[in-house]
Design a protein around this motif. Structure first.
Motif, PDB file in Angstrom:
ATOM      1  N   ALA A  24       3.531  -1.025   3.238  1.00 16.04           N
ATOM      2  CA  ALA A  24       2.084  -0.929   3.053  1.00 16.04           C
ATOM      3  C   ALA A  24       1.665  -2.066   2.141  1.00 16.04           C
ATOM      4  O   ALA A  24       2.053  -2.098   0.977  1.00 16.04           O
ATOM      5  CB  ALA A  24       1.718   0.417   2.435  1.00 16.04           C
ATOM      6  N   VAL A  25       0.900  -3.023   2.665  1.00 15.79           N
ATOM      7  CA  VAL A  25       0.645  -4.249   1.919  1.00 15.79           C
ATOM      8  C   VAL A  25      -0.842  -4.515   1.752  1.00 15.79           C
ATOM      9  O   VAL A  25      -1.678  -4.109   2.564  1.00 15.79           O
ATOM     10  CB  VAL A  25       1.292  -5.471   2.612  1.00 15.79           C
ATOM     11  N   GLY A  83      -5.639 -15.033  -6.229  1.00 12.67           N
ATOM     12  CA  GLY A  83      -5.979 -13.950  -7.140  1.00 12.67           C
ATOM     13  C   GLY A  83      -7.072 -13.025  -6.667  1.00 12.67           C
ATOM     14  O   GLY A  83      -7.430 -12.098  -7.377  1.00 12.67           O
ATOM     15  N   GLU A  84      -7.636 -13.248  -5.462  1.00 14.26           N
ATOM     16  CA  GLU A  84      -8.699 -12.386  -4.956  1.00 14.26           C
ATOM     17  C   GLU A  84      -8.174 -11.523  -3.822  1.00 14.26           C
ATOM     18  O   GLU A  84      -7.634 -12.053  -2.840  1.00 14.26           O
ATOM     19  CB  GLU A  84      -9.878 -13.229  -4.455  1.00 14.26           C
ATOM     20  N   PRO A  85      -8.303 -10.179  -3.913  1.00  8.10           N
ATOM     21  CA  PRO A  85      -7.825  -9.314  -2.834  1.00  8.10           C
ATOM     22  C   PRO A  85      -8.620  -9.541  -1.557  1.00  8.10           C
ATOM     23  O   PRO A  85      -9.831  -9.747  -1.590  1.00  8.10           O
ATOM     24  CB  PRO A  85      -8.038  -7.900  -3.391  1.00  8.10           C
ATOM     25  N   LEU A  86      -7.924  -9.513  -0.430  1.00 11.39           N
ATOM     26  CA  LEU A  86      -8.551  -9.763   0.871  1.00 11.39           C
ATOM     27  C   LEU A  86      -8.342  -8.547   1.760  1.00 11.39           C
ATOM     28  O   LEU A  86      -7.525  -8.541   2.655  1.00 11.39           O
ATOM     29  CB  LEU A  86      -7.942 -11.004   1.532  1.00 11.39           C
ATOM     30  N   CYS A  87      -9.083  -7.509   1.513  1.00 14.16           N
ATOM     31  CA  CYS A  87      -9.029  -6.307   2.341  1.00 14.16           C
ATOM     32  C   CYS A  87     -10.463  -5.902   2.630  1.00 14.16           C
ATOM     33  O   CYS A  87     -11.134  -5.315   1.791  1.00 14.16           O
ATOM     34  CB  CYS A  87      -8.293  -5.176   1.641  1.00 14.16           C
ATOM     35  N   GLY A  88     -10.937  -6.227   3.794  1.00 15.42           N
ATOM     36  CA  GLY A  88     -12.314  -5.893   4.121  1.00 15.42           C
ATOM     37  C   GLY A  88     -12.625  -6.227   5.558  1.00 15.42           C
ATOM     38  O   GLY A  88     -11.759  -6.626   6.331  1.00 15.42           O
ATOM     39  N   SER A 138      -4.083   0.555  10.506  1.00 13.95           N
ATOM     40  CA  SER A 138      -4.908   0.890   9.342  1.00 13.95           C
ATOM     41  C   SER A 138      -5.192  -0.396   8.591  1.00 13.95           C
ATOM     42  O   SER A 138      -4.277  -1.184   8.365  1.00 13.95           O
ATOM     43  CB  SER A 138      -4.195   1.882   8.418  1.00 13.95           C
ATOM     44  N   PRO A 139      -6.446  -0.625   8.205  1.00 16.24           N
ATOM     45  CA  PRO A 139      -6.738  -1.837   7.453  1.00 16.24           C
ATOM     46  C   PRO A 139      -6.253  -1.787   6.005  1.00 16.24           C
ATOM     47  O   PRO A 139      -6.235  -2.809   5.340  1.00 16.24           O
ATOM     48  CB  PRO A 139      -8.266  -1.933   7.509  1.00 16.24           C
ATOM     49  N   ALA A 199       8.567  10.780  12.507  1.00 15.25           N
ATOM     50  CA  ALA A 199       7.237  10.175  12.578  1.00 15.25           C
ATOM     51  C   ALA A 199       6.957   9.424  11.286  1.00 15.25           C
ATOM     52  O   ALA A 199       7.490   9.763  10.228  1.00 15.25           O
ATOM     53  CB  ALA A 199       6.159  11.229  12.819  1.00 15.25           C
ATOM     54  N   LEU A 200       6.131   8.396  11.386  1.00 15.98           N
ATOM     55  CA  LEU A 200       5.691   7.661  10.202  1.00 15.98           C
ATOM     56  C   LEU A 200       4.382   8.262   9.724  1.00 15.98           C
ATOM     57  O   LEU A 200       3.407   8.337  10.489  1.00 15.98           O
ATOM     58  CB  LEU A 200       5.506   6.183  10.533  1.00 15.98           C
ATOM     59  N   LEU A 201       4.336   8.695   8.475  1.00 16.62           N
ATOM     60  CA  LEU A 201       3.125   9.252   7.887  1.00 16.62           C
ATOM     61  C   LEU A 201       2.573   8.268   6.876  1.00 16.62           C
ATOM     62  O   LEU A 201       3.326   7.601   6.156  1.00 16.62           O
ATOM     63  CB  LEU A 201       3.425  10.584   7.206  1.00 16.62           C
ATOM     64  N   ALA A 202       1.254   8.186   6.815  1.00 13.47           N
ATOM     65  CA  ALA A 202       0.615   7.241   5.910  1.00 13.47           C
ATOM     66  C   ALA A 202      -0.656   7.855   5.350  1.00 13.47           C
ATOM     67  O   ALA A 202      -1.340   8.635   6.021  1.00 13.47           O
ATOM     68  CB  ALA A 202       0.281   5.933   6.630  1.00 13.47           C
ATOM     69  N   VAL A 203      -0.962   7.503   4.111  1.00 12.88           N
ATOM     70  CA  VAL A 203      -2.271   7.782   3.517  1.00 12.88           C
ATOM     71  C   VAL A 203      -2.978   6.448   3.385  1.00 12.88           C
ATOM     72  O   VAL A 203      -2.439   5.497   2.824  1.00 12.88           O
ATOM     73  CB  VAL A 203      -2.150   8.452   2.141  1.00 12.88           C
ATOM     74  N   GLY A 204      -4.180   6.364   3.942  1.00 15.76           N
ATOM     75  CA  GLY A 204      -4.899   5.104   3.870  1.00 15.76           C
ATOM     76  C   GLY A 204      -6.228   5.174   4.586  1.00 15.76           C
ATOM     77  O   GLY A 204      -6.729   6.254   4.921  1.00 15.76           O
ATOM     78  N   VAL A 205      -6.790   4.006   4.830  1.00 18.74           N
ATOM     79  CA  VAL A 205      -8.075   3.897   5.515  1.00 18.74           C
ATOM     80  C   VAL A 205      -7.856   4.093   7.008  1.00 18.74           C
ATOM     81  O   VAL A 205      -6.938   3.505   7.594  1.00 18.74           O
ATOM     82  CB  VAL A 205      -8.715   2.522   5.240  1.00 18.74           C
ATOM     83  N   LEU A 206      -8.678   4.920   7.614  1.00 13.35           N
ATOM     84  CA  LEU A 206      -8.503   5.229   9.028  1.00 13.35           C
ATOM     85  C   LEU A 206      -8.751   4.006   9.893  1.00 13.35           C
ATOM     86  O   LEU A 206      -9.559   3.131   9.550  1.00 13.35           O
ATOM     87  CB  LEU A 206      -9.457   6.340   9.446  1.00 13.35           C
ATOM     88  N   PRO A 207      -8.060   3.902  11.035  1.00 15.50           N
ATOM     89  CA  PRO A 207      -8.331   2.809  11.971  1.00 15.50           C
ATOM     90  C   PRO A 207      -9.799   2.787  12.368  1.00 15.50           C
ATOM     91  O   PRO A 207     -10.468   3.828  12.391  1.00 15.50           O
ATOM     92  CB  PRO A 207      -7.427   3.136  13.166  1.00 15.50           C
TER      93      PRO A 207
END
Length: 457
Positions: A178-179, A185-190, A217-218, A229-237
């Motif tokens: 999960a990356v 230095g600026e996060p790029l998740c959007g 998942s973004p 199965a792979l389980l994840a907590v995060g932002v939905l697709p």
């Protein structure tokens, strides 16, 4: 949602022999074009320092396979035989892995370790000479489970972007990271720059094949492989989020019938919980998956044999009150639930308090959990940890928790240098069996038959 990604401003990348990191299809039937050219550093084994090596005092990562416990201690992995309660026996120490071991996961005959630099300055720019990659994945062979052998070390870097791994899971010889990504230095998740999500690394191939799956998942916070199965907590697709307006973060399950190409199975959610899902712990036992969320509420999902999740919610006529009726655990408000682990019908929480505390509940009836017991680990204080990432920067790795099948917990004691074994077999009578000085000296790969470094209590 991204407040915790302040840690993404920490580390910087190191150029290496380029190789493209490809993007994968959302499903086998719907191929997607490559859109993010990334490269990885050379898959070379870090040079060992002179031995014996003092490991340092960071004990932050645990993984368990049968009666073998793998402990990330400083820059190496130490292996213990835990077959005898209260008398774990230290077997070996791995080679130097090139940085601090932050996460561990076992997949088949491989042990995977997320390694983070422990010698850097947060203002370093990507590509600066001598600066390390944010995340290195070390791959260790478990053909001899008592002495893992480092085979490959993969640094993630693409010339201007570095990937920082929040979490790690594994299935067979495939690792899931999960990356988050950052440039200077600026996060790029959007929406405009999606270089975050799930990286799949197939280490059965040489060189290893890497795929970025931000279509799944973004942004992912926690990972776990459970019942295939792979389980994840995060932002939905994005396509799922469109069907659930306003519901952003939740648990998801992915099919691993083809481990190198996970496919979305389910992303259960409820609109009236959308503002109450800020915690990112995750654990499972049998057909139940547990999360402790906002206001210490326990949110449980049932899991079918096929891996599909569905939430177990109170039966109410008005869904607006579902969150208010979820069971609450008897914890202090705003307590930091660092890790959870489930075994049988019990759920155990590692709480970052002073001193460190284990809190256990009986979840045989998940909608009516019963307090099972609690235990303070004296002498291990979270607030006294050193500032590892620089002033004001958040490090989400401090300590870890795993469970055996016979109701014992092992706790990684962070910068205390201690590994602690706790007996949780009796209601209301949790007790410490032993604590071990994990930070010691040992030549790599050397076995110490018949010797235990336990300090029984």
């Amino acid at each position: 949602m991204l407040g915790a990604v302040a840690l993404a401003t920490l580390l910087c990348g190191n150029p290496g022999s380029p190789r493209p990191l490809q993007t994968g299809p959302a499903t086998a039937e719907a191929p997607r074009p490559a859109y993010l050219p990334l490269v990885v550093g050379p898959a070379t084994q870090p040079a060992d320092p002179p031995w014996p090596l003092t490991l340092g005092r960071d004990v932050d990562a645990l993984a368990i396979a049968g009666d073998r416990l793998y402990v990330g201690v400083g820059r190496s992995v130490v292996t213990y035989d835990i077959s005898v309660p209260g008398a774990a026996r230290r077997l070996s120490q791995s080679a130097y892995l090139g940085g601090r071991v932050a996460r561990l996961a076992v997949g088949g005959d491989r042990l995977f370790a997320v390694v983070r630099p422990d010698d850097f300055h947060p203002t370093m720019d990507p590509g600066q000479e001598g600066s390390p990659p944010w995340t290195t994945l070390a791959v260790l062979d478990l053909s001899q489970p008592e002495a893992p052998l480092l085979t490959t070390s993969i640094g993630l870097w693409n010339g201007s972007h570095n990937h920082y791994a929040w979490d790690l899971a594994a299935q067979d010889r495939v690792a899931y990271l999960a990356v988050i990504d950052s440039s200077h230095g600026e996060p790029l998740c959007g929406d405009r720059d999606t270089r975050c999500g799930l990286i799949v690394i197939d280490t059965s191939q040489q060189p290893p094949e890497l795929t970025l799956r931000d279509d799944l998942s973004p942004l992912v916070y926690r990972l776990m492989v459970h019942r295939g199965a792979l389980l994840a907590v995060g932002v939905l697709p994005s396509d799922v989020a469109e069907d659930h307006p306003g519901f952003d973060v939740g648990a998801m399950s992915f099919d691993l019938s083809n481990p190198t190409s996970p496919g979305l199975l389910s992303a259960p959610g409820h609109l009236d919980l959308r503002q109450s899902l800020g915690a990112f712990n995750l654990s499972g036992s049998g057909d139940h998956i547990y999360r402790v969320i906002h206001e210490n509420a326990l949110l449980t999902a049932s899991m079918t044999d096929g891996g599909t999740l569905s939430l177990l919610l109170p039966d109410v006529s008005n869904p607006r009150f579902v969150f208010d009726l979820l069971p609450r655990l008897a914890l202090r408000q705003h307590v930091n639930v660092q890790r959870t682990v489930a075994e049988a019908d019990r759920l155990h929480l590692l709480l970052l308090e002073d001193p460190l505390r284990i809190f256990s509940v009986d979840v045989a009836d998940p909608l009516h959990p019963i307090s099972y017991g609690e235990f303070q680990l004296t002498g291990i204080n979270f607030s006294q940890r050193p500032a590892r990432w620089g002033t004001g920067l958040f490090d989400d790795t401090w300590g870890d928790l795993v469970a055996t099948q016979d109701a014992r917990l092992f706790v990684a004691g962070g910068d205390s240098g201690l590994l602690v074994e706790v007996d949780v077999s009796r209601t209301g009578a949790l007790k410490e069996l032993s604590r071990y000085a994990a930070a010691g000296k040992m030549a790599p790969g050397r076995s110490v038959p018949g010797r235990s470094d336990a300090q029984g209590r």
